[in-house]
Each structure stands twice: as structure tokens, then as C-alpha cells.
Design a protein around this motif. Structure first.
Motif, short mmCIF file in Angstrom:
data_model
loop_
_atom_site.label_atom_id
_atom_site.label_comp_id
_atom_site.label_asym_id
_atom_site.label_seq_id
_atom_site.Cartn_x
_atom_site.Cartn_y
_atom_site.Cartn_z
N PHE A 110 0.84 -1.18 0.01
CA PHE A 110 0.02 -0.05 -0.19
C PHE A 110 0.88 1.15 -0.16
O PHE A 110 1.84 1.14 0.67
N HIS A 111 0.68 2.32 -0.87
CA HIS A 111 1.32 3.24 -1.01
C HIS A 111 1.82 4.08 0.44
O HIS A 111 2.99 4.25 0.63
N GLN A 112 0.77 4.21 1.33
CA GLN A 112 1.01 4.93 2.45
C GLN A 112 1.96 4.07 3.22
O GLN A 112 2.81 4.69 3.92
N ALA A 113 1.81 2.88 3.50
CA ALA A 113 2.72 1.90 4.33
C ALA A 113 3.99 2.18 3.55
O ALA A 113 5.21 2.12 4.30
N LEU A 114 4.29 2.14 2.23
CA LEU A 114 5.59 2.06 1.64
C LEU A 114 6.23 3.68 1.93
O LEU A 114 7.47 3.62 2.25
N ALA A 115 5.55 4.57 1.87
CA ALA A 115 6.00 6.15 2.19
C ALA A 115 6.27 6.25 3.63
O ALA A 115 7.22 6.88 3.80
N ASP A 116 5.57 5.62 4.59
CA ASP A 116 5.86 5.52 6.08
C ASP A 116 7.20 5.04 6.23
O ASP A 116 7.98 5.32 6.91
N MET A 117 7.44 3.77 5.55
CA MET A 117 8.71 2.98 5.62
C MET A 117 9.99 3.76 5.14
O MET A 117 11.16 3.97 5.66
N LEU A 118 9.59 4.33 4.07
CA LEU A 118 10.75 5.02 3.53
C LEU A 118 11.17 6.21 4.26
O LEU A 118 12.37 6.77 4.59
N THR A 119 10.17 7.00 4.77
CA THR A 119 10.37 8.22 5.69
C THR A 119 11.19 7.59 6.75
O THR A 119 11.97 8.21 7.34
N GLU A 120 10.84 6.48 7.36
CA GLU A 120 11.53 5.83 8.67
C GLU A 120 12.80 5.52 8.28
O GLU A 120 13.84 6.08 9.21
N CYS A 121 13.10 5.43 7.03
CA CYS A 121 14.51 4.87 6.69
C CYS A 121 15.55 6.18 6.22
O CYS A 121 16.64 6.10 6.45
#
Length: 127
Positions: A110-121
Motif C-alpha cells: 500500500f502506498h502509504q505503508a511504503l511512504a511511511d517506511m521510506l520516511t522512517e529509513c
């Protein structure tokens, strides 16, 4: 020269690669793609100066994601590595634990889950 850090995505599924590439690029991040673990490790060796995060599938032909992760850890101990998989077993999780993945994403993404993970990394995505 790349303005933003690149994300390396390794997966043997062309559709997953294409969709994930589009989602990552919406944040202004360049993408490099590998179709198996060996290609991912080789690309990282060649472009370590610009690759800031790696996303690995577990099940790929040739070198799988766990073996690729082990090789990447030898090259850079603090490299953010996200595991993206549709099926994680307890055995896989046990093998991954000592490698300290940055996180897990369940397929389909899901786009939001990916965005959240990229932000975290990678920190704040202001792209």
C-alpha cells in the motif's frame, strides 16, 4: 549526479517492480531495480555512494533475499533494508532477525505503508 538518495528494489516479479518503482518515484526518489539477489548485491557494490535504502523480496531465483541481505550487511552494516514479501515464515523471520531489517512490508504494498517506511529509513520525504 542524483539529487536524492536512490532506492534499490530487488524482486523477480516485473509487475511488482514496475508498481513499486512508480510509488517510490512519486516521492522524487530515483530507483534502481534488480531481478534477483545477486544483481542487487552487484548494483549496490557499483552504486553504494547513491543507494540509501534497499527493498528485498525473500523468494527470488538464484540468490534469495536473505542471502543478498547477508552480503549487503558485510558491505555496509547500517544500510537500511526493507523486506517486502507476500509470505514470511517463522523460519524466514528467524534468519532475518540477526540482520536487523529496517522493517517489513506485506505484499501487495500500500502506498502509504511504503511512504511511511521510506520516511522512517531515509528521514522526512519533502520531495
Amino acid at each position: 549526479m542524483l539529487q536524492h538518495p536512490a532506492v534499490l528494489i530487488a524482486d523477480d516479479d516485473d509487475i511488482f517492480l514496475a508498481i513499486t518503482e512508480m510509488m517510490v518515484k512519486t516521492h522524487g526518489l530515483p530507483v534502481m531495480k534488480a531481478r534477483d539477489g545477486l544483481e542487487a548485491v552487484d548494483l549496490y557494490r557499483e552504486h553504494a555512494d547513491v543507494i540509501a535504502c534497499v527493498m528485498l523480496d525473500i523468494h527470488m531465483p538464484g540468490m534469495d533475499g536473505i542471502m543478498a541481505f547477508r552480503h549487503l550487511r558485510k558491505l555496509r552494516k547500517d544500510l537500511p533494508v526493507i523486506i517486502a514479501s507476500g509470505y514470511l515464515t517463522d523460519a524466514n523471520l528467524e534468519q532475518l532477525a540477526p540482520l536487523s531489517p529496517s522493517g517489513f512490508l506485506k505484499k501487495p504494498l500500500f502506498h502509504q505503508a511504503l511512504a511511511d517506511m521510506l520516511t522512517e529509513c531515509l528521514g522526512h520525504l519533502d520531495c
